[in-house]
Design a protein around this motif. Structure first.
Motif, short mmCIF file in Angstrom:
data_model
loop_
_atom_site.label_atom_id
_atom_site.label_comp_id
_atom_site.label_asym_id
_atom_site.label_seq_id
_atom_site.Cartn_x
_atom_site.Cartn_y
_atom_site.Cartn_z
N ALA A 329 41.88 7.68 41.84
CA ALA A 329 40.90 6.92 42.61
C ALA A 329 41.59 5.95 43.57
CB ALA A 329 39.97 6.16 41.67
N ILE A 330 42.75 5.44 43.18
CA ILE A 330 43.51 4.55 44.07
C ILE A 330 44.04 5.33 45.27
CG2 ILE A 330 45.63 3.20 44.26
CD1 ILE A 330 45.14 2.33 41.32
N LYS A 331 44.56 6.54 45.00
CA LYS A 331 45.11 7.37 46.08
C LYS A 331 44.03 7.85 47.04
CE LYS A 331 48.94 9.16 43.28
NZ LYS A 331 49.48 10.36 42.60
N LYS A 332 42.90 8.26 46.48
CA LYS A 332 41.79 8.76 47.30
C LYS A 332 40.50 8.25 46.66
CE LYS A 332 39.75 12.92 49.33
NZ LYS A 332 39.82 14.41 49.40
N THR A 403 38.99 1.56 44.71
CA THR A 403 38.83 2.80 43.95
C THR A 403 37.56 3.56 44.31
OG1 THR A 403 37.80 1.55 42.14
CG2 THR A 403 40.17 1.98 41.97
N VAL A 404 36.71 2.95 45.11
CA VAL A 404 35.45 3.59 45.53
C VAL A 404 35.35 3.53 47.05
CG1 VAL A 404 32.93 3.52 45.40
CG2 VAL A 404 34.30 2.97 43.38
N LYS A 405 35.06 4.65 47.67
CA LYS A 405 34.99 4.65 49.13
C LYS A 405 33.68 4.03 49.62
CE LYS A 405 33.24 9.44 49.57
NZ LYS A 405 33.56 10.77 50.12
N GLU A 406 33.77 3.42 50.77
CA GLU A 406 32.59 2.80 51.37
C GLU A 406 31.60 3.87 51.79
OE1 GLU A 406 31.91 0.19 55.38
OE2 GLU A 406 33.47 -0.53 54.00
#
Length: 427
Positions: A329-332, A403-406
């Protein structure tokens, strides 16, 4: 503390308050019940009263330099520690937070007249102009620097006092609370965590008190607290030096209370922190909890295999470890739904989904909480060097911005913490 404090990697009661029940009715089990359980598992102060042994109400400052404005009572705010880079005031207002806390390292960076340029100081001064109330902790990182405590009258002490004055020049009368010390017992060399530590911090505190009296003879907005006690759920951390710390707070009317940082592995351990402090603080004194979390519990589960339901839904190997999912989650950064699924499907997390509500309830029901502040956003140091032994601070904040995309212009969240935090503002 810095989120990278090496001393965090080792695992580390009072009756319900007279506060009107209707003011703080919260969901979940009673904080008072949790505190009572903690009391049975830890020591009580021998006198059953404050650490001064008197149990009497200590005088509050009544002179011309007494604090002005309304004293905080049971507030919940946000904390950014040393790194305010990702703290957005609009996002904090979405959380309904009204308090912001950070710390400033009392290091060589302050040897020039640059206090207002320090990140934490600048951010808190900016927060003042954005309708927030603010807390600044002064951090003396002797342990990190490998330096002994300065002796009173020494050139090293003079250097520290000059740094203190530069900070005081910048924030006294502007911040709502100034905390003298950050985590003194973790930030002092191990062999000096005794009366020598007390002498240093008491000397600094007396200097701060004298500064406020001189510069603000007609009253000052800034209230004074002593910095945070750690590991109070462990008997080895409850020493003569910690007893003297509380006793100093009790006998100084200019000091309104002390801070605690209960990063723990259970609510019961947190209750031992609270019981220790509440049973010793004299009437009229309060406590801050400017850092708190279940990070030591999260740490125990980083090596667990992921839930079968999560592995099946997202086509991930069932042998994947928890720390590896977080690393992915950190990477993508994940979609919001996937991050929420990962946490709600993990029993070690889901069974503690009401932690924040219960913890704040415990604090408030003592009647002695001034302000608690909770980590707001995932800062850079939380992800740097991610691996199986990295302390998982990244699971604590309500904003999961790393860790979560906008999505649709909305910053990612750890939904359970976000909802709990917002709900606690209205309780």
């Amino acid at each position: 503390m810095r989120y990278e404090s090496s001393e965090r990697t080792d695992t580390s009661g009072t009756p319900s308050s007279a506060r009107p029940t209707s003011r703080r009715r919260l969901l979940g089990v009673s904080g008072a019940a949790l505190l009572t359980a903690a009391c049975s598992a830890t020591d009580k102060h021998p006198s059953g009263k404050g650490s001064s042994g008197s149990g009497s109400k200590q005088p509050t400052p009544t002179g011309s330099d007494a604090p002005t404005g309304e004293a905080p009572d049971g507030a919940l705010g946000v904390n950014f520690n040393e790194d305010p880079s990702d703290l957005d005031f609009a996002e904090m207002k979405t959380l309904s937070a009204k308090w912001v806390r950070g710390f400033v390292p009392m290091t060589a960076d302050l040897d020039a007249n640059t206090a207002t340029q320090q990140r934490a100081v600048a951010k808190l001064l900016d927060a003042n102009g954005n309708d927030f109330r603010t807390i600044l902790s002064m951090k003396f990182p002797f342990m990190t620097a490998g330096q002994p405590l300065p002796k009173v009258g020494s050139p090293e002490m003079d250097t520290q006092l000059k740094r203190v004055d530069r900070v005081l020049d910048a924030v006294m009368g502007k911040t709502d609370i100034l905390t003298i010390g950050n985590e003194p017992f973790l930030e002092t060399m191990k062999d000096e965590r005794d009366a020598r530590l007390n002498v240093f911090y008491e000397y600094i505190a007396e200097h701060v008190i004298a500064y406020r009296t001189k510069k603000f003879p007609h009253g000052c907005r800034t209230r004074l607290y002593m910095g945070a006690l750690n590991h109070l759920d462990r008997k080895e951390a409850r020493t003569q030096a910690t007893e003297r710390w509380v006793a100093f707070v009790n006998r100084k009317p200019e000091i309104e209370g002390l801070d605690i940082h209960p990063h723990v592995d259970s609510l019961q351990a947190a209750g031992q922190y609270v019981q220790y402090v509440v049973s010793r603080l004299d009437k009229g004194k309060k406590f801050l909890a400017t850092e708190f979390s279940l990070v030591l519990l999260w740490q125990k589960h980083m090596g667990d295999t992921i839930p079968a339901a999560y592995a099946a839904k997202y086509h991930v190997s069932p042998n994947t470890r928890v720390w590896q999912v977080i690393g992915n989650a950190i990477k993508k950064p994940f979609p919001q739904e996937r991050w929420d699924d990962f946490l709600t499907m993990s029993p070690w997390f889901a069974s503690n989904k009401d932690y924040l509500t219960k913890q704040v309830q415990m604090f408030r029901e003592t009647g002695k909480l001034a302000v608690a502040t909770y980590g707001a956003v995932q800062i850079e140091s939380m992800q740097t060097g991610w691996g199986p032994h990295k302390m998982p601070w990244i699971l604590n904040p309500p904003y999961a911005n790393r860790t979560v995309k906008e999505e649709n212009g909305k910053v990612g969240r750890t939904t359970v913490w976000f909802d709990s935090f917002s709900g606690l503002q209205d309780s």
